[in-house]
Design a protein around this motif. Structure first.
Motif, PDB file in Angstrom:
ATOM      1  N   LEU A   1       0.833  -1.213   0.000  1.00  0.00           N
ATOM      2  CA  LEU A   1       0.000   0.000   0.000  1.00  0.00           C
ATOM      3  C   LEU A   1       0.860   1.254   0.000  1.00  0.00           C
ATOM      4  O   LEU A   1       0.561   2.222  -0.695  1.00  0.00           O
ATOM      5  CB  LEU A   1      -0.895   0.036   1.242  1.00  0.00           C
ATOM      6  N   ALA A   2       1.924   1.239   0.805  1.00  0.00           N
ATOM      7  CA  ALA A   2       2.720   2.456   0.977  1.00  0.00           C
ATOM      8  C   ALA A   2       3.719   2.658  -0.154  1.00  0.00           C
ATOM      9  O   ALA A   2       4.114   3.792  -0.432  1.00  0.00           O
ATOM     10  CB  ALA A   2       3.449   2.410   2.313  1.00  0.00           C
ATOM     11  N   LEU A   3       4.125   1.573  -0.814  1.00  0.00           N
ATOM     12  CA  LEU A   3       5.235   1.632  -1.770  1.00  0.00           C
ATOM     13  C   LEU A   3       5.105   2.722  -2.846  1.00  0.00           C
ATOM     14  O   LEU A   3       5.991   3.581  -2.946  1.00  0.00           O
ATOM     15  CB  LEU A   3       5.427   0.246  -2.396  1.00  0.00           C
ATOM     16  N   PRO A   4       4.009   2.738  -3.638  1.00  0.00           N
ATOM     17  CA  PRO A   4       3.971   3.752  -4.702  1.00  0.00           C
ATOM     18  C   PRO A   4       3.940   5.181  -4.164  1.00  0.00           C
ATOM     19  O   PRO A   4       4.600   6.058  -4.726  1.00  0.00           O
ATOM     20  CB  PRO A   4       2.686   3.437  -5.471  1.00  0.00           C
ATOM     21  N   LEU A   5       3.212   5.391  -3.060  1.00  0.00           N
ATOM     22  CA  LEU A   5       3.129   6.759  -2.532  1.00  0.00           C
ATOM     23  C   LEU A   5       4.483   7.198  -1.986  1.00  0.00           C
ATOM     24  O   LEU A   5       4.926   8.325  -2.229  1.00  0.00           O
ATOM     25  CB  LEU A   5       2.064   6.840  -1.437  1.00  0.00           C
TER      26      LEU A   5
ATOM     27  N   THR B   1       7.404   6.123  -2.890  1.00  0.00           N
ATOM     28  CA  THR B   1       8.317   6.343  -4.010  1.00  0.00           C
ATOM     29  C   THR B   1       8.103   7.724  -4.624  1.00  0.00           C
ATOM     30  O   THR B   1       9.063   8.463  -4.865  1.00  0.00           O
ATOM     31  CB  THR B   1       8.077   5.280  -5.104  1.00  0.00           C
ATOM     32  N   VAL B   2       6.831   8.067  -4.855  1.00  0.00           N
ATOM     33  CA  VAL B   2       6.517   9.372  -5.431  1.00  0.00           C
ATOM     34  C   VAL B   2       7.113  10.474  -4.556  1.00  0.00           C
ATOM     35  O   VAL B   2       7.759  11.403  -5.055  1.00  0.00           O
ATOM     36  CB  VAL B   2       4.987   9.549  -5.559  1.00  0.00           C
TER      37      VAL B   2
END
Lengths: 287, 282
Positions: B26-30, B32-33
């Motif tokens: 859940l946290a990974l893409p946010l 990374t951004v």
């Protein structure tokens, strides 16, 4: 006199509702239906026919895309349910107090963020020059960059990510209302974990499962951003066809017909889901 | 599988590991951004070139930060205007709907309630095209009949507002109705007995009671309006809101400016989201 006044209040309250529903929901859809029945026979000359629907059924690209969108959405829904159910169960049954609130909030936050930002995050991670590709190269697991974007798995990852919350929230709500003593009773009567899951937990969670699945399916079917950005030009998603008919080719008649087919499919699935599980729309949607 | 039933520890730990992996996903893409908003490089990708604030405050090409990037700032203003009107309209209509459905009984109420819920099950892109088709037809008819121009009915900011309003109102109605159902009508009767006029009683007793729900509905409306993409895409004219501008940029190729904007959006929406939860809890 008093009844006159309350009648007046009633009409005053009713008018915004009617105005909203009529001008923005009902009339536009009726209008779109009539446009979809129009066949262009000359400059500003039209005839009423089912020609646009015939185009859809005679062109394999169109109905293949339609079928593909449908089964990819069903797959995304099932995958979301499989991944989300253990999480919802963990939050609802195995945590208490502050931990529970925190985990629940952590599930909600990505949903508040724009879908565009979430998809952008996946693009940075998955593309050829992206983070995962570089980490794999650094670790020596692969030689040379790997492209993980622009394929069906990338679309699936994005769809499941985007809709996860709509599955987890109703599941947590229904599982929360399951009394622990029922599960204890199941164990006391000699049930195994699996039989308790099948005969107590899942039947109780059914309303949540149904409403979660319906919402996730609709969102996947009507999604545009995720398939286009993560699937690239060949993503073949039906909303992409609608967009190109409307904006690029300016063929509103065919685009409207496509829109109606998509609306029909999505309503059909919602209807079947509600019928099969014996739920009503107002209960499912109001959560 | 509940806390009071003992489980073998291998199962317990693998379950915990699964939950941890899920939250990582859940946290990974946010995350990374957010991280790449501070990378001192013109592409949002590895290798890490060092920490910089340039993508927020920079004013020298190619390091033009968010706060010096005119097109993005302009689209933020557009989004703000749209969100304001959507919130105002949908809270107003939502409040009327709540009073209508909670306080009045009339023929066809069940039917109207189902109609009111319909926008939830219509895909956003179809809402967009149906409104586009309808308003264009109306505009054509009016222009043919009167010879005047009706630009308000052509794709642009007014249609974007109407399109978002058309489904956000349903959410506002649900949030406000839920609160009105909890209201004790005895309080209003007491005010009437003490000599208040019907409108006065509603204004001084009922509306203050409803206020947290109305505020929560407004916050939700602003959030949904800011992040809406599908409906907006079909109705947008020359003055694009933020999500559309970012989408167009993204198709051309991304720079860390988009990460910086995204970071601000993440922070902003988390704050608004928490605010709406707190308001609804009151």
């Amino acid at each position: 006199m008093k009844s006159d006044k309350s009648k007046l209040t009633f009409w005053l309250l009713l008018s915004p509702l009617i105005l909203w529903l009529a001008t923005l929901i009902i009339l536009p859809h009726i209008g779109m239906f009539f446009v979809s029945l129009r066949e262009k026979v000359g400059v500003r000359e039209y005839e009423t026919s089912f020609a646009n629907y015939a185009v859809f059924f005679n062109e394999p690209l169109y109905w293949n895309t339609f079928a593909r969108t449908a089964y990819m959405s069903i797959a995304a829904t099932l995958l979301t349910l499989l991944i989300g159910f253990p999480i919802a169960y963990y939050i609802a049954k195995l945590t208490r107090g502050r931990t529970k609130t925190t985990l629940f909030l952590m599930c909600l936050i990505p949903f508040w963020v724009s879908e565009l930002v979430r998809t952008f995050g996946w693009m940075i991670l998955l593309r050829e020059t992206g983070v995962i590709s570089q980490v794999l190269q650094y670790a020596g697991l692969v030689n040379g960059p790997v492209e993980m974007l622009y394929n069906d798995a990338a679309i699936m990852t994005g769809l499941v990510y985007t809709s996860m919350l709509f599955m987890v929230v109703p599941l947590v709500t229904t599982l929360d209302s399951l009394d622990d003593s029922l599960i204890e009773a199941g164990y006391d009567l000699g049930g195994t974990s699996f039989s308790i899951l099948r005969e107590i937990v899942i039947p109780h969670a059914m309303p949540g499962i149904v409403s979660g699945c319906i919402v996730v399916f609709m969102l996947s079917l009507g999604n545009y951003l995720t398939p286009i950005l993560l699937g690239g030009k060949d993503s073949l998603w039906f909303t992409g066809l609608i967009y190109s008919q409307f904006i690029t080719r300016f063929n509103w008649e065919l685009g409207s017909a496509f829109g109606f087919l998509l609306l029909g499919l999505s309503s059909l699935i919602v209807f079947l889901g509600l019928k099969l599980s014996g739920q009503s729309l107002s209960k499912t949607m109001a959560r | 599988m509940i806390t009071t039933i003992p489980q073998n520890s291998a199962f317990k730990w693998s379950y915990r590991l699964y939950v941890a992996l899920f939250f990582f996903y859940l946290a990974l893409p946010l995350a990374t951004v957010c991280v790449f908003a501070f990378n001192d490089s013109v592409f949002p990708s590895l290798p890490w070139e060092g920490f910089t604030w340039a993508w927020f405050f920079g004013d020298q090409a190619p390091y033009i930060g968010v706060f010096h990037e005119r097109p993005i700032l302009r689209s933020v203003v557009t989004s703000g205007v749209v969100a304001f009107w959507v919130a105002a309209l949908s809270v107003f209509v939502g409040t009327c709907n709540a009073f209508l459905f909670v306080r009045h009984d009339f023929r066809g109420k069940g039917f109207l309630y189902i109609l009111m819920l319909l926008p939830l099950i219509i895909p956003g892109i179809i809402l967009g095209i149906s409104i586009l088709v309808f308003t264009s037809n109306v505009a054509n008819t009016l222009e043919d009949a009167t010879g005047l121009w009706f630009d308000g009915l052509r794709p642009g900011i007014i249609l974007v507002i109407l399109g978002q309003f058309s489904f956000i109102t349903t959410f506002a109605t649900l949030v406000i109705s839920a609160r009105l159902q909890k209201f004790d009508p005895g309080l209003e009767e007491a005010a009437l007995n003490l000599g208040a006029t019907p409108w006065g009683a509603i204004r001084q007793i009922t509306l203050p009671f409803l206020f947290p729900a109305m505020a929560a509905a407004a916050v939700v409306a602003v959030l949904m309006s800011f992040e809406n993409f599908n409906t907006t895409l079909m109705l947008v004219g020359s003055d694009a809101p933020l999500t559309i501008t970012m989408f167009d940029r993204l198709k051309l190729g991304s720079t860390p400016v988009l990460n910086a904007v995204s970071l601000l959006l993440i922070v902003g929406s988390a704050i608004l989201g928490l605010a709406s939860l707190l308001l609804q809890k009151k």
